[in-house]
Design an enzyme around this catalytic site. Structure first.
Site, PDB file in Angstrom:
ATOM      1  N   ASP A  99      36.904 -47.778  15.222  1.00 11.21           N
ATOM      2  CA  ASP A  99      38.191 -47.665  15.892  1.00 11.21           C
ATOM      3  C   ASP A  99      37.957 -47.852  17.390  1.00 11.21           C
ATOM      4  OD1 ASP A  99      38.979 -46.861  13.370  1.00 11.21           O
ATOM      5  OD2 ASP A  99      39.974 -45.029  14.040  1.00 11.21           O
ATOM      6  N   SER A 239      32.808 -43.521  24.113  1.00 10.07           N
ATOM      7  CA  SER A 239      31.652 -44.336  23.797  1.00 10.07           C
ATOM      8  C   SER A 239      32.054 -45.802  23.681  1.00 10.07           C
ATOM      9  CB  SER A 239      31.018 -43.864  22.483  1.00 10.07           C
ATOM     10  OG  SER A 239      30.881 -42.454  22.477  1.00 10.07           O
TER      11      SER A 239
END
Length: 282
Positions: A99, A239
């Site tokens: 995602d 991230s």
């Protein structure tokens, strides 16, 4: 979402554009601070952070397996329920490994990739000029994960992978000549591996950790893998995942490149089709 973005921008402006912020950034970027934060978020003492985190980031917790969160990182790396991230199984389909928000780039020596308040060329990213040469004139996909995203990621095809190479991060206090508009930037810790895939050639996948904790947890070293199999996860911190493809291996919609050119990111989910294998016989 707009509120979260504005709060992030305020924090980043303070850290990167004020003297006191840069001093704090230097401290926050140190390895001992990261280790201390990681130890706390892995401990039972971090459990009180879970409910406020879920509420603030508008996470629909009913979509996840959450029988027994023993610490904050259990929540952050929560596993989604089966069937909620279906994988496009067509061999020629290129899927998203995670995602996130997608940006795409044609790779040249001058290609600059903005990653987590830092900026890289492919050479800088890999610190391996021989490997980076393989991707000259290829395509780079950058997936930016925010704290509210699902933080597990999967393999994009069937294949075999080599060992994982870890690169520790550092903080730069003197701006490089190529990045004069960025007064301070970090080279984040990151880990990469070369995957020999059945349909897309030699693909290098890079996982980039966030400035504070951003711990990268890959499940495998040298191994074979199948499309959609879980490759690893991030612990706390926004991230980034980067995929590097050789020339003439994949085909993406042209509007992806147009969106990136104008500073727009494409929301994607793990397992969905992004593009396809390029048939060089045509």
């Amino acid at each position: 979402m707009t509120y979260i973005k504005k709060e992030e921008e305020k924090t980043l402006n303070f850290l990167y554009h004020t003297v006191s912020g840069r001093m704090l950034l230097k401290i926050l970027s140190s390895r001992w601070i990261s280790r201390l934060c990681a130890a706390f978020l892995d401990s039972r003492f971090s459990k009180p952070l879970i409910k406020p985190f879920i509420r603030k980031n508008h996470i629909n917790i009913t979509e996840y397996i959450c029988d027994n969160f023993k610490c904050f990182n259990d929540c952050f790396s929560r596993k989604i329920k089966q069937g909620l991230r279906p994988v496009d199984e067509s061999p020629e389909s290129l899927i998203s490994p995670c995602d996130g928000f997608l940006s795409v780039y044609h790779i040249t020596d001058k290609t600059i990739l903005p990653v987590k308040q830092s900026q890289y060329t492919v050479d800088m990213l890999l610190k391996n000029r021989r490997l980076s040469r393989l991707y000259q004139n290829g395509i780079c996909l950058v997936f930016r994960l925010c704290v509210h995203h699902y933080h597990r990621y999967c393999y994009i095809d069937n294949g075999v992978k080599g060992k994982n190479f870890f690169i520790s991060g550092k903080l730069h206090t003197v701006r490089p000549i190529a990045l004069e508009t960025v007064p301070v930037f970090t080279q984040n810790c990151r880990e990469y591996t070369i995957m020999k895939t059945e349909n897309f050639g030699r693909v290098t996948q890079v996982e980039v950790g966030a400035m504070l904790v951003g711990k990268i947890k890959n499940h495998h070293n040298r191994t074979s893998f199948v499309k959609g199999q879980e490759k690893g996860m991030f612990l706390y911190g926004g991230s980034t995942i980067i995929l590097l493809f050789e020339k003439d291996t994949i085909k993406l919609p042209q509007n992806f490149f147009a969106m990136t050119k104008y500073g727009k990111e494409l929301p994607v989910k793990m397992g969905e089709k992004l593009g396809k294998k390029l048939d060089t016989r045509l």
